[in-house]
Design an enzyme around this catalytic site. Structure first.
Site, mmCIF file in Angstrom:
data_model
loop_
_atom_site.group_PDB
_atom_site.id
_atom_site.type_symbol
_atom_site.label_atom_id
_atom_site.label_comp_id
_atom_site.label_asym_id
_atom_site.label_seq_id
_atom_site.Cartn_x
_atom_site.Cartn_y
_atom_site.Cartn_z
ATOM 1 N N CYS A 1 -13.146 4.507 8.667
ATOM 2 C CA CYS A 1 -14.549 4.102 8.784
ATOM 3 C C CYS A 1 -14.652 2.647 8.350
ATOM 4 O O CYS A 1 -14.051 2.253 7.349
ATOM 5 C CB CYS A 1 -15.425 4.985 7.898
ATOM 6 S SG CYS A 1 -17.177 4.554 7.911
ATOM 7 N N ASP B 1 0.832 -1.200 0.000
ATOM 8 C CA ASP B 1 0.000 0.000 0.000
ATOM 9 C C ASP B 1 0.869 1.252 0.000
ATOM 10 O O ASP B 1 0.516 2.272 0.582
ATOM 11 C CB ASP B 1 -0.931 -0.003 1.219
ATOM 12 C CG ASP B 1 -2.050 1.017 1.095
ATOM 13 O OD1 ASP B 1 -2.379 1.402 -0.034
ATOM 14 O OD2 ASP B 1 -2.578 1.449 2.143
ATOM 15 N N CYS C 1 -23.553 -2.603 1.831
ATOM 16 C CA CYS C 1 -22.451 -1.645 1.971
ATOM 17 C C CYS C 1 -22.823 -0.290 1.379
ATOM 18 O O CYS C 1 -22.456 0.762 1.928
ATOM 19 C CB CYS C 1 -21.172 -2.187 1.341
ATOM 20 S SG CYS C 1 -21.309 -2.649 -0.400
ATOM 21 N N CYS D 1 -21.132 -11.476 -4.333
ATOM 22 C CA CYS D 1 -21.927 -10.405 -3.726
ATOM 23 C C CYS D 1 -23.403 -10.519 -4.105
ATOM 24 O O CYS D 1 -24.275 -10.089 -3.346
ATOM 25 C CB CYS D 1 -21.395 -9.034 -4.146
ATOM 26 S SG CYS D 1 -19.904 -8.524 -3.274
ATOM 27 N N CYS E 1 -23.357 3.251 4.072
ATOM 28 C CA CYS E 1 -22.313 4.281 4.042
ATOM 29 C C CYS E 1 -22.850 5.615 4.565
ATOM 30 O O CYS E 1 -23.798 6.179 3.999
ATOM 31 C CB CYS E 1 -21.783 4.457 2.626
ATOM 32 S SG CYS E 1 -20.473 5.701 2.494
#
Length: 358
Positions: free
Chosen positions: A250, A143, A203, A197, A207
């Site tokens: 989050c 990352d 999701c 999914c 949010c």
């Protein structure tokens, strides 16, 4: 490893690499090719719409992110790894979020900085490969550069891209880190797995800021993780109330994901909760001066945002907390030493506590 190694020899090496990765603490290791051309149009469109916000480095590298051999010349294959990080504390996520006086910190950041942990293990994996094949070209990513890590991992059977844009695994949901080893070894690529999914959109619906603007499409400018970590300036007024008590990152889209019911608890000591950050009061954290922040956050991924941004985030959370005299006192005391950026957010928080702004 000789250039003319047979397919059987390369397949055997790939199997050994996966075994070595497991011995080093990775829960999954996959090997993929470098043709990501099918992802280029989506990346170009995402950048064109400005969804990357102030993360200029994403636009700066352009399509190199989707072209491993241009990012690291000579790359022939990519080894993707997964390391689980879910701690026992993560199971209390909703409990903390529901208490407006407590601070919610993304579960990945409760322990030691994952960049260091994964880089160290990937370097050890590279050393083990070198012992087997001799000198070879490679580069480690954790990352830390413009790499399409989810796309790379998706092609190696490590999982599939969820509608929240994170990688999902049947065995661990999404509570894990990804890392990559770009290599000039012509290793055989794994076959991508199926997606699972279906019609679920939990999701998207959960949010807080509706940052997931469509399945598989995230507008970072609205994302609380971006606003509290990557964004350096003033947080937009209209988004502040939606942040709630989330002071660093989050996890709502992960907490609500059905696949995370199958997540396993990590045994990695480096990811154990430090300094009680899984459940701590906002006022207590706001009282940290810069020296305390630097000491407590040393070795944590949170350290890189710095004390000013930490105070900014906490001021917003305190403004969103239930009205309380102790919170008002803390904000007023903090105002005396605040930078202009933090002072602006403290003033907003005081108005919120007084009911002046909604």
């Amino acid at each position: 490893m000789q250039q003319n190694s047979s397919p059987q020899e390369l397949a055997a090496l790939a199997a050994r690499i996966k075994a070595w990765g497991s011995e080093l603490g990775f829960q999954a290791v996959g090997i993929g090719g470098i043709d990501l051309s099918s992802a280029e149009a989506g990346l170009t469109d995402w950048l064109a719409q400005g969804f990357h916000g102030g993360m200029d480095y994403m636009a700066k590298h352009g399509l190199k992110r989707a072209r491993p051999a241009e990012l690291v010349p000579g790359t022939l294959s990519v080894i993707s790894v997964r390391m689980d990080y879910l701690s026992v504390a993560a199971q209390a996520g909703w409990t903390v979020l529901e208490d407006g006086s407590r601070a919610y910190i993304s579960r990945y950041a409760l322990g030691r900085d994952y960049h260091k942990v994964l880089r160290n293990r990937l370097d050890k994996l590279a050393q083990r490969i070198r012992e087997e094949v001799g000198e070879f070209g490679y580069r480690v990513f954790t990352d830390s550069a413009p790499v399409l890590e989810v796309e790379l991992a998706r092609r190696t059977r490590l999982g599939w891209r969820g509608k929240h844009t994170l990688l999902l695994s049947r065995e661990q949901g999404s509570w894990f880190f990804l890392g990559e080893l770009f290599t000039d070894l012509p290793l055989p690529a794994d076959i991508a797995g199926d997606e699972h999914c279906g019609s679920c959109r939990r999701c998207l619906d959960i949010c807080p800021t509706q940052a997931i603007v469509a399945p598989y499409r995230l507008d970072a400018r609205r994302c609380i993780s971006y606003l509290t970590i990557e964004h350096r300036g003033s947080i937009p007024l209209e988004l502040r109330p939606l942040i709630g008590n989330r002071i660093y990152g989050c996890d709502d889209c992960q907490l609500v994901c059905p696949w995370n019911r199958f997540a396993q608890i990590s045994t990695e000591a480096d990811f154990a909760v430090r300094h009680g950050l899984d459940d701590v009061g906002l006022v207590e954290l706001f009282a940290w001066d810069e020296a305390t922040f630097n000491t407590r956050m040393a070795g944590s991924p949170i350290y890189r945002i710095g004390h000013e941004q930490w105070q900014r985030n906490l001021a917003v959370a305190l403004g969103n907390a239930p009205p309380d005299a102790a919170i008002r006192r803390a904000l007023q005391q903090g105002l005396a030493l605040a930078t202009p950026l933090v002072a602006e957010h403290i003033a907003w928080a005081l108005d919120r506590q007084d009911g002046v702004v909604s």
